[in-house]
Write an enzyme that holds these catalytic residues in place. Structure first.
Site, PDB file in Angstrom:
ATOM      1  N   HIS A   1       0.788  -1.232   0.000  1.00  0.00           N
ATOM      2  CA  HIS A   1       0.000   0.000   0.000  1.00  0.00           C
ATOM      3  C   HIS A   1       0.822   1.284   0.000  1.00  0.00           C
ATOM      4  O   HIS A   1       0.308   2.347  -0.380  1.00  0.00           O
ATOM      5  CB  HIS A   1      -0.931   0.009   1.218  1.00  0.00           C
ATOM      6  CG  HIS A   1      -2.197   0.769   1.007  1.00  0.00           C
ATOM      7  ND1 HIS A   1      -2.286   1.897   0.222  1.00  0.00           N
ATOM      8  CD2 HIS A   1      -3.456   0.578   1.481  1.00  0.00           C
ATOM      9  CE1 HIS A   1      -3.531   2.358   0.218  1.00  0.00           C
ATOM     10  NE2 HIS A   1      -4.252   1.561   0.968  1.00  0.00           N
TER      11      HIS A   1
ATOM     12  N   TYR B   1     -15.034   5.765   8.243  1.00  0.00           N
ATOM     13  CA  TYR B   1     -13.968   6.200   7.325  1.00  0.00           C
ATOM     14  C   TYR B   1     -14.352   5.806   5.903  1.00  0.00           C
ATOM     15  O   TYR B   1     -14.635   4.644   5.628  1.00  0.00           O
ATOM     16  CB  TYR B   1     -12.657   5.523   7.727  1.00  0.00           C
ATOM     17  CG  TYR B   1     -11.420   5.899   6.933  1.00  0.00           C
ATOM     18  CD1 TYR B   1     -10.406   6.633   7.525  1.00  0.00           C
ATOM     19  CD2 TYR B   1     -11.247   5.512   5.609  1.00  0.00           C
ATOM     20  CE1 TYR B   1      -9.253   6.971   6.818  1.00  0.00           C
ATOM     21  CE2 TYR B   1     -10.107   5.843   4.896  1.00  0.00           C
ATOM     22  CZ  TYR B   1      -9.118   6.575   5.501  1.00  0.00           C
ATOM     23  OH  TYR B   1      -7.986   6.912   4.801  1.00  0.00           O
TER      24      TYR B   1
ATOM     25  N   THR C   1      -4.802  10.457  -0.533  1.00  0.00           N
ATOM     26  CA  THR C   1      -6.191  10.267  -0.106  1.00  0.00           C
ATOM     27  C   THR C   1      -6.569  11.275   0.971  1.00  0.00           C
ATOM     28  O   THR C   1      -5.712  11.915   1.580  1.00  0.00           O
ATOM     29  CB  THR C   1      -6.415   8.851   0.447  1.00  0.00           C
ATOM     30  OG1 THR C   1      -5.572   8.657   1.589  1.00  0.00           O
ATOM     31  CG2 THR C   1      -6.131   7.803  -0.605  1.00  0.00           C
TER      32      THR C   1
END
Length: 776
Positions: free
Chosen positions: A481, A593, A606
């Site tokens: 990630h 979230y 993000t």
């Protein structure tokens, strides 16, 4: 060994008659062709630098400017208004012998110098104007049919500046920088977001903490942050990558890495080697497009669908040839410019598979042939080799220590380099996966778990992404990630699936198309010298994997087509629905979230959409207490509009969480404590959600091939007592969900939560919005 012989370009021996030199012309020819490929890539990079360096103009525009200036000077006019004369004073022109140029040559040279300077100035002016245009985001807050005149003018100008065909990175220098929101606005929005989650005394306490922070430490931290924003390209991204990802010392498997799935109903071929051959080819074709910048920049449609806004493409740079290497305090992302091989794992053995020969990419059929050689290899794993990948699945500090102790030199160093420098990692799994057999739902869940963590040692979780090819031809990926977010990997995976199924294709018996050069050297088996204590990370990884509960299900009752008839955003509809499911499952609300991208800004990553709002809670309470239909409809519309507004604000740099995160990082650098920031950043996200976007629908012809539907992907739960929910809106009539939680928490039961999603809440809401397929 055949590959060792092929690698030698020449041999020599010492004889009594002198040196006997033997040249391998085949090897030399391969070296020559490989060098040609390398130089072609260098020339292509230089060409692309020039093209994107002058964007939004074109290199040929210099010629028009030069011709125009020369023409006006020929007509005895000075278009420079005296600047050419000043240039002549600072640019003495002399012949070596005669000492001077003739007047005609002098004027031509000066005109070309002035033309070049004027051309560069015009490029900077155009780029500045484009940057101003891309900084306008009011269009996102306007409704269809109510577009302002300002936005209409803006649309016209954007079309004008975007008329040229851009390269992948052409827009990068024209994208605006992410702004730092006023601290007062961020704190106000934060307090609004937590109001439905706190009692009156708790909310008063949090308000006092926020006010004290703003009036004391907050403004000081804000000044440092604004200074960073003036200096850095993006004031969030580098700290986000380092402190959220690379400095985490816990396992990245499950906690950070995520997965992507194959087609739901279709497996293009049951032949494992053939599926691997086409998949490798498709991925390398995508890499070629990235390297040559032939890939179209990802762009977002505006209200006027003919106008699109570019998104930042910086995350594509580290997609291939990238590995996360462990450290005791922080990990490091290592990226190599190119790699001509991939790393392959099968039944406990590691192989290096060269995908180029003499500068030529191997054909899919040749790659299938090479993969089949690996599958047919019956040699056993070396001691410690089979479970070596568990090091990347466990805690980071033991992996860093083991790497330093056992992998810093010798055969282990060379073999580890082969994995880390590979274009990507491939696992040839000996299991069968997919929606199949007598238990399709259970098999989908097992498919998800397999992609998320596998056996904990048969994936290389540090690679930018790992491809998994199963025994029955099903495929999937696991992505690290830190280097990029899911939409970037999803774009790659969409291209791979479409290219594999529709462009490369298979023969009638399921094999790859093309011919095979059977003189190809065998894939190279990697050699290790590993002590038994290296694989102590497996126990930690196995405990983490066993605790994860995954559930995947396609929702087919309706999709975005029916939701849009209500003039409601499908994303808002799903987000409010998930909150209702959580409320019914746990009896209350939680901090929710939702990931939103900030790639409208340069190097954007993000932002968090805090989708649990006062408005969504009011609707859910009204629905649960049996309020009238008209009241519920009104509250639902208000809640969905609020969610859309929150999403737009997050996308346009007015989010809450990244700003507070950066203020917290500054406070740590200054060595000061903030009770407010400490409490905010320790709040758990018990419902963590993300939408997987479908970005390249033109690649899939769902009308003629309705079964080629993507399942999307998922991730592990963020909180130990929470749910992780990923969803993908496919076509007009389907929404695929991926839900994860932990067995160790008795309060989170996947099946109960999923039952709320599948059977009750979506239908409840749709009843209030649509009646007999007509808008109420």
């Amino acid at each position: 060994m055949a590959e060792a012989h092929q690698a030698v370009a020449f041999q020599f021996t010492i004889t009594p008659e002198g040196i006997d030199l033997q040249l391998s012309y085949q090897a030399l020819n391969q070296i020559y062709l490989s060098g040609v490929r390398s130089w072609k890539k260098r020339v292509s990079r230089i060409r692309n630098r020039v093209i994107k360096g002058v964007f939004p103009a074109s290199p040929s525009s210099w010629l028009f400017v030069a011709i125009g200036i020369l023409a006006t000077m020929y007509m005895q006019s000075d278009p420079s208004m005296g600047l050419i004369a000043k240039i002549q004073q600072h640019l003495p022109l002399r012949y070596k012998h005669t000492g001077t140029f003739d007047m005609a040559n002098t004027e031509v040279i000066l005109s070309l110098v002035f033309s070049t300077l004027l051309w560069l100035s015009l490029i900077l002016a155009l780029r500045f104007c484009l940057k101003l245009l891309l900084s306008y985001h009011q269009w996102m807050f306007e409704q269809h049919g109510r577009i302002s005149n300002t936005t209409k003018v803006w649309v016209t100008l954007v079309r004008l500046f975007s008329s040229r065909k851009p390269l992948l990175y052409s827009y990068q220098t024209s994208l605006p920088h992410l702004p730092v929101p006023p601290i007062k606005d961020t704190l106000s929005r934060y307090l609004e977001s937590v109001r439905p989650l706190l009692t009156d005394p708790e909310f008063k306490r949090m308000t006092d903490l926020a006010n004290h922070f703003e009036s004391n430490l907050g403004n000081r931290l804000q000044r440092y942050l604004k200074l960073k924003a003036l200096w850095a390209t993006n004031y969030v991204s580098d700290w986000w990558e380092e402190y959220i990802y690379l400095r985490s010392r816990s396992p990245i498997m499950v906690n950070s890495n995520y997965y992507g799935m194959d087609f739901l109903y279709v497996t293009p071929t049951p032949v494992q080697a053939a599926r691997a051959g086409n998949t490798i080819t498709a991925l390398l074709l995508y890499r070629r497009k990235v390297n040559r910048e032939e890939l179209k920049p990802v762009r977002r449609h505006t209200l006027l669908q003919s106008t699109v806004i570019p998104l930042c493409a910086a995350q594509c740079e580290r997609m291939f040839n990238t590995t996360r290497t462990p450290g005791t305090e922080t990990d490091v992302l290592q990226h190599w410019q190119d790699s001509e091989f991939v790393a392959v794992y099968h039944k406990g053995r590691f192989f290096r598979l060269w995908v180029y020969r003499a500068g030529r990419l191997l054909s899919p059929r040749e790659l299938e042939y090479q993969i089949q050689r690996i599958l047919d290899d019956t040699s056993p794993p070396l001691p410690g080799e089979e479970r070596l990948g568990a090091l990347t699945a466990g805690d980071r500090i033991p992996w860093a220590q083991m790497r330093k102790q056992y992998f810093s030199s010798g055969v282990n160093r060379r073999s580890l380099d082969a994995i880390e420098r590979a274009a990507f990692f491939i696992t040839l799994d000996d299991e069968e996966q997919g929606m199949r057999g007598d238990d399709p739902a259970g098999n989908l869940d097992r498919y998800a778990k397999s992609l998320l963590h596998g056996k904990c040692y048969d994936r290389w979780f540090d690679k930018s992404f790992s491809i998994v090819i199963y025994k029955n031809g099903k495929s999937g990926l696991n992505a690290e990630h830190s280097w990029a977010d899911a939409p970037t990997v999803a774009h790659l995976w969409e291209y791979t699936l479409a290219t594999d199924a529709f462009h490369l294709g298979y023969t009638e018996d399921g094999h790859c198309k093309g011919e095979v050069d059977r003189s190809l050297p065998h894939p190279q088996r990697l050699v290790w010298d590993i002590p038994s204590e290296v694989c102590t990370s497996l126990a930690v990884a196995q405990a983490l994997a066993d605790d994860v509960d995954c559930h995947v299900f396609p929702f087919r009752e309706f999709g975005k087509g029916r939701i849009k008839k209500c003039r409601i955003s499908p994303d808002a509809f799903i987000q409010i629905s998930l909150q209702l499911a959580y409320y019914r499952d746990r009896g209350g609300f939680c901090l929710t979230y939702e990931a939103s991208m900030t790639r409208l800004f340069r190097e954007g990553r993000t932002e968090t959409v805090r989708s649990c709002s006062n408005q969504s809670c009011a609707f859910i309470k009204a629905l649960e207490t049996g309020e009238g239909e008209e009241q519920c409809r009104r509250l639902f519309r208000v809640a969905s509009e609020k969610h859309q507004n929150l999403y737009r604000m997050a996308m346009t740099g007015a989010g809450i969480d990244r700003h507070l995160f950066c203020l917290y990082v500054v406070s740590k650098y200054l060595g000061v404590e903030s009770p407010f920031l400490k409490e905010v950043l320790s709040e758990p996200w018990r419902l963590s959600t993300s939408q997987t976007p479908v970005q390249q629908m033109e690649l899939f012809d769902l009308k003629n091939n309705p079964d080629y539907i993507s399942l999307g992907g998922g991730f592990g739960p963020v909180a130990d007592d929470g749910y992780g929910v990923s969803y993908i809106i496919v076509g007009e009539d389907m929404i695929n969900f991926h839900v994860s939680s932990k067995h160790s928490c008795s309060e989170t039961v996947n099946k109960a939560f999923v039952a709320e999603i599948q059977q009750r809440y979506l239908s409840d809401i749709i009843i209030y919005k649509v009646e007999k397929e007509k808008v109420i």
